[in-house]
Design an enzyme around this catalytic site. Structure first.
Site, PDB file in Angstrom:
ATOM      1  N   SER A  23      -9.466  49.586   2.094  1.00  0.00           N
ATOM      2  CA  SER A  23      -8.061  49.712   1.604  1.00  0.00           C
ATOM      3  C   SER A  23      -7.216  49.117   1.135  1.00  0.00           C
ATOM      4  O   SER A  23      -7.378  48.123   0.876  1.00  0.00           O
ATOM      5  CB  SER A  23      -7.265  50.462   2.563  1.00  0.00           C
ATOM      6  OG  SER A  23      -7.541  49.036   4.066  1.00  0.00           O
ATOM      7  N   LYS A  24      -5.956  49.625   1.096  1.00  0.00           N
ATOM      8  CA  LYS A  24      -4.419  48.305   0.406  1.00  0.00           C
ATOM      9  C   LYS A  24      -4.744  47.313   0.787  1.00  0.00           C
ATOM     10  O   LYS A  24      -4.240  46.176   0.067  1.00  0.00           O
ATOM     11  CB  LYS A  24      -3.692  49.678   0.013  1.00  0.00           C
ATOM     12  CG  LYS A  24      -3.040  50.155  -0.560  1.00  0.00           C
ATOM     13  CD  LYS A  24      -2.913  49.484  -2.249  1.00  0.00           C
ATOM     14  CE  LYS A  24      -2.683  50.224  -2.881  1.00  0.00           C
ATOM     15  NZ  LYS A  24      -2.752  49.694  -4.025  1.00  0.00           N
TER      16      LYS A  24
END
Length: 465
Positions: free
Chosen positions: A240-241
């Site tokens: 994820s980010k």
RNA sequence: GUCCCCAUCGUCUAGAGGCCUAGGACACCAGCCUUUCACGUUGGCAGCACGGGUUCGAAUCCCGUUGGGGACGCCA
């Protein structure tokens, strides 16, 4: 029958690195077998799908060299067809109308959870329903799950996977508002697009069994499936980010080369002996989907960086110069044709010491600008009175030096020899004067690329400054 | 919780019963090269999750345990 694969992202955000790898595998498999590689945009979720995301996905694939062989298919445009198949299943008696409301279903699910009992939908009452007793709410269409036995899938990556049919329940294929559900639409589209091999993330593995219900009920041939493991972040959790860059375009912006990203992605989960660096052209010849590993892999930015360095060094100098100049212009660095030529001239030596295009732009800036370049602190500190005197002295003789790279090196060595100093005592002040930094390509290369006039200007400026 | 998948150095992987004292790559450490920084090069550190089987012999096959991941929506 010709091999046809497809990459099927949903345009709810940017294309991330995991999707890019799935696209790559689809592409490679199709090429390896002389087939076609297609793209289908799964935009049936109107709430979350955006045209910007579609644009981004197309741009990302284009950058990675993974553009599809045919125009993309938009799933939303095919809804009438999805509904048609659903009605056909209804007519065949393979599906039925279910009049539950979403609220009722949520309540049933909550109840099952409260009792710590797995929720299993039971639509018996709707199947036995006399049409004239139908409630006045709009119905959804549910497909009848097979009763006994098991469903078996021979997955090209995961091997034989089997699930008892008792685990499956009657899934909705057409919502009460007449729109298709994903699991249904995918099957109809893959069938209509004549997809022979479905290569996708293994988060779809268990969904495959639900999709088989549609294939089987319609009497369609199931395609071959290949479920490739997901990519995780460095900590092992779903990427994820917060793990850093994950969007394909972010890598482009950070100065990665598409061939390096593809090479890295390929090695993440796929192996072929000790081969590490491999071109698109070469991998197309040996790629085998069966060689894809079954375990999830972790994203390792250090290794990606290494691959980028390798590909950067192999890259064409004109291409790199163009990329670097574009980056410098974007950063507001002022330069002209002369500066551009100098960067190009120095590129073979510049790329040897860079890992990304950003590094390259940073190290090339001094050659692009006109006049003395900005000087960093370390460079400034090196410019002692002795160093300045050395530069002033050097300038007197350099006017007559032969201006060829090889000759410049020899000339510098002679100069140091005659003056009774070490080459380093000459080269470092010179490097600082010319590049504004204590690190640069070999000094003879820098002198040559800069040209006599520009070099003399910078040396004198540093000697006096 | 139920079902499914997975498990070799820190990370990516080679390995499909004897070729394994487990090979390569990244990262890390040390040396060499050298006009700086890189590149290159030499060497080092470091792994078959655990427990049972099967076998003359298992990293490789089987079972279990543990650990990780995924799926269980009128999301895709």
């Amino acid at each position: 029958m010709s091999v046809r694969t497809r990459f099927a992202p949903s345009p709810t955000g940017y294309l991330h690195i995991g999707g890019a790898r799935t696209a790559l595998f689809n592409y490679l498999f199709a090429r390896r077998h002389g087939g076609q590689y297609l793209l289908r945009i799964e935009d049936t979720d109107k709430q979350r799908s955006t045209p910007e995301a579609v644009r981004q996905i197309l741009d990302s694939l284009d950058w990675l060299g993974l553009s599809p062989d045919e125009p993309p298919v938009y799933q939303s445009a095919r809804e009438p067809r999805h509904a048609e198949v659903a009605r056909e299943l209804l007519a065949k008696g393979a599906a039925y109308l279910a009049y539950d409301t979403p609220e009722e279903l949520a309540a049933l699910r909550a109840e099952a959870e409260a009792q710590k009992r797995p929720f299993k939908y039971d639509g018996a009452k709707w199947q036995a329903l006399d049409p004239k007793d139908a409630p006045s709410v709009p119905p959804a269409i549910r497909i009848k799950a097979p009763r006994g036995g098991e469903t078996v899938v021979e997955d090209l990556v995961q091997g034989t996977v089997r699930v008892a049919n008792a685990e499956l329940d009657d899934m909705i294929i057409l919502r009460s508002d007449g729109t298709p559900t994903y699991l249904h639409a995918v099957v109809v589209d893959d069938h209509d697009m004549a997809i022979t091999h479905v290569i996708r993330g293994d988060d779809h593995l268990t969904n495959t069994f639900r999709q088989c219900m549609v294939y089987d009920a319609m009497g369609w041939h199931r395609p071959r499936f290949a479920h490739v493991p997901l990519i995780h972040g460095a900590d092992g959790a779903k990427l994820s980010k917060r793990h850093g860059a994950v969007g394909a375009l972010e890598f482009r912006d950070q100065g990665f080369l598409p061939e390096a990203v593809c090479n890295y992605l390929l090695r993440l989960g796929w192996g072929h002996g000790d081969t590490e660096v491999i071109s698109r052209e070469d991998v197309v010849r040996i790629f085998d989907i069966g060689d894809v590993g079954r375990a999830a892999a972790r994203m390792d930015y250090a290794k990606l960086l290494h691959f980028n360095g390798v590909w950067l060094r192999q890259a064409d100098d004109d291409r790199l110069a163009k990329e670097v100049l574009a980056r410098l212009a974007k950063q507001g660095v002022a330069f002209g044709t002369l500066g551009g030529d100098r960067v190009r001239l120095l590129m073979p030596d510049l790329k040897e010491r860079a890992k990304t295009l950003e590094d390259l732009a940073g190290s090339a800036a001094f050659a692009a600008v006109e006049g003395p370049p900005p000087m960093d602190a370390k460079a400034q500190a090196l410019l002692t009175p002795e160093a300045k005197a050395r530069l002033a002295d050097l300038a007197q003789f350099l006017g007559d030096a032969p201006w060829e790279r090889k000759d410049l090196e020899a000339w510098l060595r002679d100069y140091a020899d005659v003056k009774g100093v070490k080459l380093g005592q000459v080269a470092q002040p010179l490097r600082v004067a010319l590049s504004g930094s204590t690190q640069s390509p070999p000094i003879d290369a820098v002198l040559f690329a800069l040209g006599r006039t520009e070099a003399m200007d910078r040396i004198l400026a540093a000697a006096e400054g």
